[in-house]
Design an enzyme around this catalytic site. Structure first.
Site, short mmCIF file in Angstrom:
data_model
loop_
_atom_site.label_atom_id
_atom_site.label_comp_id
_atom_site.label_asym_id
_atom_site.label_seq_id
_atom_site.Cartn_x
_atom_site.Cartn_y
_atom_site.Cartn_z
N HIS A 1 -11.91 -34.96 13.16
CA HIS A 1 -11.18 -34.05 14.03
C HIS A 1 -11.87 -32.69 14.02
CE1 HIS A 1 -9.52 -33.77 9.94
NE2 HIS A 1 -9.49 -32.46 10.17
N ASP B 1 -15.16 -36.26 5.53
CA ASP B 1 -13.70 -36.15 5.51
C ASP B 1 -13.04 -37.23 6.37
OD1 ASP B 1 -11.39 -34.48 4.71
OD2 ASP B 1 -11.18 -34.18 6.86
N GLU C 1 -14.70 -39.98 2.18
CA GLU C 1 -13.34 -39.79 1.66
C GLU C 1 -12.49 -40.99 2.11
OE1 GLU C 1 -9.33 -37.03 1.89
OE2 GLU C 1 -10.68 -37.19 3.60
N ASP D 1 -6.81 -32.21 -2.96
CA ASP D 1 -5.76 -32.84 -2.18
C ASP D 1 -4.61 -33.40 -3.01
OD1 ASP D 1 -6.55 -32.45 0.46
OD2 ASP D 1 -7.93 -34.14 0.42
N ARG E 1 -4.82 -25.37 -5.82
CA ARG E 1 -5.92 -24.60 -5.21
C ARG E 1 -5.86 -23.15 -5.68
NH1 ARG E 1 -5.64 -26.85 1.09
NH2 ARG E 1 -5.90 -29.08 0.58
#
Length: 587
Positions: free
Chosen positions: A245, A325, A354, A421, A469
């Protein structure tokens, strides 16, 4: 004999070439059923009526909950192979080929299993350097603004006078450069950066421009200097490629929003409806996030565009690979083309997908070299962090994991305990540093590429996104200083004995009652035995060393630098609660 459980599949993880003269052939059988398995193989184009068959004893190399796996890893000059198996359970014995069990094999070689031709172009080739990698994942926004420093300050920068780029904690490319010495001292020899291209959000997964460095992070010159500094320290650099994307400010999507069906880029995106409505989300998007429209990766122009992106960053900045990704939502032809383009630019570039589930269809050798090994994460979390599985379950899960892919692919799986993630592993350990240390020791000594997410070595914890994070810890206290020193030690062991820790593996000892697990890593003439006490009690561990040695000083624990007793071929040592050892003979 349980014939229903016996399984073999040519041209798969059960039969593949490691080189033009080295073959790996596997057979699955019911757990505990087969006592011996022998491979018979010959030249399927042998000019005489009867093929001369060679034999290779197969070794049971792994087990899972239901099955044993036998393997023959052997050298041969035969490049057109026919083969079958002889197996016995101690009572019955059969020859097995093509789904047939028989007491006498046919002379018709066409009925045997076939490896039609060992063709060099079909061999899954992974970069040699990747087997020896110790990977460090950096989330750029969270890592550093300068030397041993991160500002923690938000930033917003105009992009081309139209759009805005945002950061949350102030991390920069220069900040990474100024801490390359820290990475080198830790023992890292490869870094993987989360996205650094111009994007709107702080995480940079909504790309605006694939050809520029995000202004919140720095400039192209900053990035080139960072890569150069890393290479001077022997550290390779892998970038995050977000090609499933784009961001909604990506030029092609902006053109679609402006021109609708008249846009020449309308076919670049997946399942558009017109007029495109970003509020109602009438187009495909990553995880239903309207700011991340899904690209039509089957479109030739899209494939060509991103293949050029892949080449560009190698050519311009000399990067060493890509982590891709959402790789499992992109069509396979895209990845085949991308691999070809990148490998033409840099033959030893490393490609990691991934993919959270088992990834065999992406790891046949025509797409990726490796995948993020989330199964490894789950196994370690269940065993070390939460104690949800027994030692036997742990061993069975590892056995299944080892047999998923071709052998050379398994060696370079991206093993990790956490990532950007998921919650930090220390969170699942309830903050218990001992559990994190034990899992990290396992990761550094097991099959695959060990990966440290920046801050794991600084005891960063947390379950929510802003926690895992969190900004890098640059001011040490006693806990973080000790943990960082431990990571440095186990990384140094991995690198010093890299030939052993990229060699074979076998289970040596397991005990559900005591929580002790031991496995061997070995080459033809060297061995290290890793012993893990995954319990809250001290344990006296005794197991066979494999040969008689009455010398109490013949072995040592290289983790602690202490001697290990070995009497009459039996190793004896006491491990503290949640403690481990790496046992080797004195050199």
């Amino acid at each position: 004999m349980n014939k229903h459980a016996v399984f073999h599949l040519p041209d798969s993880s059960y039969c593949h070439a490691l080189s033009e003269t080295r073959i790996c052939i596997r057979l699955r059988a019911a757990k505990g059923d087969i006592k011996r398995c022998v491979l018979f193989y010959g030249d399927r184009m042998y000019p005489e009526p009867s093929v001369i068959m060679h034999t290779q004893e197969m070794e049971r190399v792994a087990s899972d909950r239901l099955f044993d796996y036998f393997e023959a890893d052997f050298h041969t000059d035969i490049n057109r192979i026919c083969y079958y198996f002889w197996l016995t359970d101690g009572t019955e014995d059969y020859y097995y080929y093509s789904g047939i069990f028989t007491h006498t094999p046919t002379h018709n070689r066409v009925e045997y299993f076939q490896f039609p031709y060992v063709h060099r172009n079909d061999i899954a080739v992974v970069p040699e350097w990747a087997k020896y990698a110790v990977l460090y994942q950096i989330f750029p926004d969270s890592f550093a603004t300068g030397k041993r420093y991160i500002s923690g300050e938000k930033k917003s920068v105009s992009v081309n006078g139209e759009d805005m780029s945002h950061s949350r904690l102030g991390g920069t490319i220069r900040g990474i450069t100024e801490n390359v010495d820290y990475l080198a001292d830790l023992g890292i020899n490869c870094i993987y950066l989360n996205p650094i291209f111009t994007a709107e959000s702080y995480h940079k997964y909504d790309t605006i421009d694939y050809y520029t460095i995000d202004p919140c992070f720095g400039t192209m010159e900053d990035f080139k200097n960072m890569v150069k500094a890393c290479h001077q320290k022997g550290i390779r650099v892998i970038l995050d490629g977000v090609f499933n994307h784009s961001g909604w400010k990506f030029f092609a999507f902006k053109d679609v929003l402006e021109k609708g069906e008249k846009s020449k880029y309308k076919d670049w995106f997946y399942k558009l409806n017109f007029p495109v409505d970003t509020e109602k989300l009438n187009y495909a998007a990553f995880a239903y996030v309207r700011q991340m429209p899904k690209l039509n990766t089957g479109h030739p122009e899209v494939i060509r565009y991103f293949c050029d992106v892949g080449r560009y960053w190698i050519r311009e900045a000399d990067i060493d690979g890509w982590r891709l990704d959402v790789a499992n939502e992109v069509c396979h032809d895209f990845w085949r083309a991308f691999r070809k383009a990148v490998k033409e630019e840099k033959p030893d570039a490393f490609l990691i997908g991934e993919i959270w589930e088992d990834a065999e269809q992406w790891l046949l050798g025509d797409q990726f070299d490796s995948a993020m090994n989330y199964r490894f994460v789950d196994i370690c979390k269940a065993f070390f962090a939460s104690h949800d599985i027994s030692v036997d379950d742990f061993d069975n899960s590892l056995g299944y994991m080892l047999m998923r892919y071709k052998k050379q692919i398994t060696l370079v799986q991206m093993n990790m305990l956490d990532s950007h993630d998921v919650p930090r592993f220390l969170h699942y350990c309830g903050g218990d540093i001992r559990r994190l240390k034990l899992a990290a020791l396992f990761m550094m000594t097991y099959v695959g590429i060990p990966t440290v997410f920046a801050g794991d070595e600084k005891a960063i914890s947390g379950a929510a996104e802003h926690e895992y994070r969190a900004p890098m810890v640059w001011q040490d206290d006693r806990v973080t200083e000790d943990l960082t020193a431990y990571y440095k030690k186990i990384i140094s062991i991995r690198k010093k004995y890299t030939d052993i820790f990229t060699g074979g593996v076998k289970t040596v000892f397991k005990d559900n009652g005591t929580g002790v697990y031991a496995f061997s890593r070995f080459t033809d003439n060297k061995e290290a035995i890793v012993v893990l006490n995954n319990s809250e009690e001290s344990r006296l561990v005794r197991f066979c060393a494999g040969e008689s040695d009455n010398s109490a000083s013949g072995y040592c624990d290289i983790l602690e630098g202490t001697p290990v007793t070995c009497e009459a071929g039996e190793i004896r040592l006491t491990l503290p609660p949640l403690g481990g050892a790496v046992i080797m003979r004195h050199e």
